[in-house]
Design a protein around this motif. Sequence first.
Motif, PDB file in Angstrom:
ATOM      1  N   GLN B 117       3.029  87.986  42.502  1.00  0.00           N
ATOM      2  CA  GLN B 117       3.326  88.315  43.900  1.00  0.00           C
ATOM      3  C   GLN B 117       4.311  87.297  44.469  1.00  0.00           C
ATOM      4  O   GLN B 117       4.454  86.199  43.947  1.00  0.00           O
ATOM      5  N   GLU B 118       4.936  87.683  45.558  1.00  0.00           N
ATOM      6  CA  GLU B 118       5.858  86.762  46.201  1.00  0.00           C
ATOM      7  C   GLU B 118       5.084  85.642  46.905  1.00  0.00           C
ATOM      8  O   GLU B 118       3.979  85.859  47.379  1.00  0.00           O
ATOM      9  N   GLU B 119       5.693  84.455  46.962  1.00  0.00           N
ATOM     10  CA  GLU B 119       5.025  83.351  47.649  1.00  0.00           C
ATOM     11  C   GLU B 119       5.063  83.573  49.155  1.00  0.00           C
ATOM     12  O   GLU B 119       5.977  84.209  49.668  1.00  0.00           O
ATOM     13  N   LEU B 120       4.068  83.027  49.829  1.00  0.00           N
ATOM     14  CA  LEU B 120       3.995  83.166  51.280  1.00  0.00           C
ATOM     15  C   LEU B 120       4.890  82.120  51.930  1.00  0.00           C
ATOM     16  O   LEU B 120       4.871  80.960  51.528  1.00  0.00           O
ATOM     17  N   ASN B 121       5.680  82.498  52.907  1.00  0.00           N
ATOM     18  CA  ASN B 121       6.534  81.493  53.547  1.00  0.00           C
ATOM     19  C   ASN B 121       5.718  80.620  54.504  1.00  0.00           C
ATOM     20  O   ASN B 121       4.585  80.935  54.863  1.00  0.00           O
ATOM     21  N   ALA B 122       6.324  79.527  54.919  1.00  0.00           N
ATOM     22  CA  ALA B 122       5.611  78.514  55.695  1.00  0.00           C
ATOM     23  C   ALA B 122       5.026  79.075  56.992  1.00  0.00           C
ATOM     24  O   ALA B 122       3.882  78.803  57.343  1.00  0.00           O
ATOM     25  N   ALA B 123       5.804  79.888  57.680  1.00  0.00           N
ATOM     26  CA  ALA B 123       5.357  80.390  58.986  1.00  0.00           C
ATOM     27  C   ALA B 123       4.143  81.312  58.835  1.00  0.00           C
ATOM     28  O   ALA B 123       3.133  81.155  59.535  1.00  0.00           O
ATOM     29  N   ASP B 124       4.239  82.258  57.907  1.00  0.00           N
ATOM     30  CA  ASP B 124       3.119  83.190  57.706  1.00  0.00           C
ATOM     31  C   ASP B 124       1.876  82.441  57.235  1.00  0.00           C
ATOM     32  O   ASP B 124       0.757  82.751  57.637  1.00  0.00           O
ATOM     33  N   PHE B 125       2.118  81.468  56.384  1.00  0.00           N
ATOM     34  CA  PHE B 125       1.005  80.678  55.871  1.00  0.00           C
ATOM     35  C   PHE B 125       0.281  79.965  57.007  1.00  0.00           C
ATOM     36  O   PHE B 125      -0.950  80.024  57.117  1.00  0.00           O
ATOM     37  N   LEU B 126       1.045  79.293  57.862  1.00  0.00           N
ATOM     38  CA  LEU B 126       0.436  78.534  58.951  1.00  0.00           C
ATOM     39  C   LEU B 126      -0.361  79.434  59.890  1.00  0.00           C
ATOM     40  O   LEU B 126      -1.468  79.096  60.305  1.00  0.00           O
ATOM     41  N   LYS B 127       0.217  80.584  60.168  1.00  0.00           N
ATOM     42  CA  LYS B 127      -0.444  81.537  61.058  1.00  0.00           C
ATOM     43  C   LYS B 127      -1.800  81.940  60.465  1.00  0.00           C
ATOM     44  O   LYS B 127      -2.822  81.942  61.142  1.00  0.00           O
ATOM     45  N   LEU B 128      -1.778  82.234  59.181  1.00  0.00           N
ATOM     46  CA  LEU B 128      -2.981  82.668  58.481  1.00  0.00           C
ATOM     47  C   LEU B 128      -4.047  81.567  58.489  1.00  0.00           C
ATOM     48  O   LEU B 128      -5.202  81.799  58.864  1.00  0.00           O
ATOM     49  N   VAL B 129      -3.648  80.379  58.113  1.00  0.00           N
ATOM     50  CA  VAL B 129      -4.604  79.272  58.022  1.00  0.00           C
ATOM     51  C   VAL B 129      -5.203  78.961  59.386  1.00  0.00           C
ATOM     52  O   VAL B 129      -6.407  78.768  59.521  1.00  0.00           O
ATOM     53  N   ARG B 130      -4.353  78.946  60.394  1.00  0.00           N
ATOM     54  CA  ARG B 130      -4.848  78.596  61.726  1.00  0.00           C
ATOM     55  C   ARG B 130      -5.885  79.585  62.219  1.00  0.00           C
ATOM     56  O   ARG B 130      -6.870  79.199  62.837  1.00  0.00           O
ATOM     57  N   SER B 131      -5.672  80.863  61.936  1.00  0.00           N
ATOM     58  CA  SER B 131      -6.640  81.841  62.437  1.00  0.00           C
ATOM     59  C   SER B 131      -7.980  81.695  61.704  1.00  0.00           C
ATOM     60  O   SER B 131      -9.039  81.820  62.312  1.00  0.00           O
ATOM     61  N   ILE B 132      -7.918  81.395  60.410  1.00  0.00           N
ATOM     62  CA  ILE B 132      -9.171  81.209  59.660  1.00  0.00           C
ATOM     63  C   ILE B 132      -9.880  79.941  60.133  1.00  0.00           C
ATOM     64  O   ILE B 132     -11.091  79.932  60.358  1.00  0.00           O
TER      65      ILE B 132
END
Lengths: 506, 257
Positions: B117-132
């Motif tokens: 799969q494609e790697e997650l970019n920094a912005a999407d990653f941060l958004k995801l982590v913060r919500s969790i």
Amino acid sequence: MTDNYEARDVIDKETLSTVKSVGDTYKYGFSTDIETEYAPLGLNEDIVKLISKKNNEPKWMLDWRLKAFNRWKKLKQPDWALLKIPEIDFQDQYYYARPANMKEKPKSLDEVDPKLLETYSKLGIPLTEQKKLAGVIEDNSEDNSENRKVAVDAVFDSVSVGTTFKEELKSAGVIFCSISEAIKEYPDLVKKYLGSVVPISDNFFACLNAAVFSDGSFVYIPKGVRCPMELSTYFRINAENTGQFERTLIIADDNSYVSYLEGCTAPQRDESQLHAAVVELVILDESEIKYSTVQNWFPGDENGVGGIYNFVTKRADCRGRNSKVMWTQVETGSAITWKYPSCVLKGDNSSGEFYSIAITNNMQQADTGTKMIHLGKNTNSRIVSKGISAGKAQNTYRGLVQIGGRSQNSRNFTQCDSLLIGNKCGAHTVPYIEVNNSSARAEHEATTSKVDDDQLFYCMQRGIGEEDAVALIVNGFCKEVLQALPMEFAMEAQKLVAISLEGSVG
Amino acid sequence: MANMLNIDDLKVSLEEEEKQIIKGLSLSIKPGEVHAIMGPNGSGKSTLSSVLAGKDGYIIDSGTVNFDGSDLLETEVEERAALGIFMAFQYPIEIPGVGNMNFLRTALNSQRKTRGQEELNAADFLKLVRSIAKDLEISDEMMKRPVNVGASGGEKKRNEILQMCLLEPRFVILDETDSGLDVDAMKLVSKGVNNFSSSSRSFLVITHYQRLLNYIVPDFVHIMVDGRIVKTGDKTLALHVEETGYKDFLQLGKGKH
């Protein structure tokens, strides 16, 4: 979360992906097929004279060299380091090599052999910036922080091949050129400062360097000037069986600042090669020099065949009040490393910092550290050393903290951490602390740890491959030092950490 | 429905000493099921989770472990992770100098890469982590710290759950996740697990005590004694253990010798 934090995060990530693409052998092991002109084999007075003549040096310089040579003949190679050094036949070395078509030094980059430039581009040096030489930078956007400018002086075997951004620096008053050029163009500055930090008779290798150094870099930052860009030198040994003896002299006059980067590589060869450099830093009132090194000389193969013998004398003289020096080094290469970048804290309130990562793998040996000599009042020093040992390598931290009788209220803090990978390597810490003033305070902390299986398993259970996991853990261990490096260098250093440790587990 | 995990007559010894820990264990888990394994100290519960995750130090004497058609015992640790196996550690490991964010992103993208799969970019990653992190009441400050360094027991366990939610495994082993947790922390962790559960995900909950199972309700409870499952039942079996202890089952274990 700050932007800075996120930026670092991105770097870490990029590091890991880049490491994968780099492959598992010494990346800089290629050699460039350029016709090379050597001086005759061996070392005698005639060779010293020849080197001086090749550089068109004035008589005072030749006299200085000869004095050093005569002194060197009486000195013995030091044997106190925890290193097994094979006998070096100093008469079986070439002391001068240069690309044959550089008899006349190039006036501009257009005159430089394209093969040389190709070599530098393989090394990732931004020498293409030289196209914009002579200060004419057409696409000079105002705040182009992505493409931050770094002025480069590149030394190929014994000769400096080109200095970028020279004109732009000149308009700021900064002198950045090869030392051979400085000897001709700025003799007064050179006469005043050369050998004033590391005297010719300082030690065996420094003395040898004084006699035969062929080139190197010279920097002068005038009073009140903050150098507008980072300065950088790349050293590359290409010719076979040749010693490289470069000499660097940097002077920060009152109220000035400069950040200087040094990188080194060498081709992969079966024969060992000698490198004995001298770096002198002079720091006057209220001034600061940051000197960062990423040393990646060929380390020899996994059986210890070949590799660079790296005997380097680096010293900073904080002469002025409130003067400051910061040495940061990442030592991943060389078969043997013998190197102790030092700070002489003469000026009151002066400070010296030393941040070091030394990685040894396979059969590599390193004996490295620093000397902090406190002479002035209220002087401060800080030492952070991270030694990483893998394979059958031996890694020694050797450091001296000396606080003189007149050095009132001086402070030192030393932190020395060793990390072992596997069970055939060694880590040694040899601190010397001499305090002659009761108001002084010296602190020393030391730890030794192993990359443990639980940490690796934890990373791998989360999906990170074993080598990436080792790189991640080791980069974590080195973090304080990596953070002390300028951004571009930090990235390179992180990659190097990973590359140097490949194959060290499993 | 096909089994997700199939363990057949597994026997495992320690590498360092000739001692068999798991002595013929069979277990099948279907997608969406929650299985609990309970047992006294030394019954082999943690060895089972280590072997499933792929830790070194064990010799497989016999038996097979199949995960979604792959021979798990022949699969590298990090590849098992990429297949969707996640273990929440009983004692999460500290990694000095390695920031949580860097660790999480490296892990996530390593798995994505392995899966093509494609790697997650920094912005999407941060958004995801913060919500969790927000759901698990993990502060930004904690996210900046090095992995598990200076964290309390409860913080470490929450961090494990955060990793789980981020990596989105299909099969989760909770290895004594309740140990060292107070009631509030246990509720928070359980909430994280329950929110994460789905009809396609399975859990193997390894625990010493029944109390965690009040919050994470199992479909099956297995009692493990001396390297074997000696009794299987529903959630009421756990309540039975809570009342009478393991002494009844110890006899069952011995009876098989």
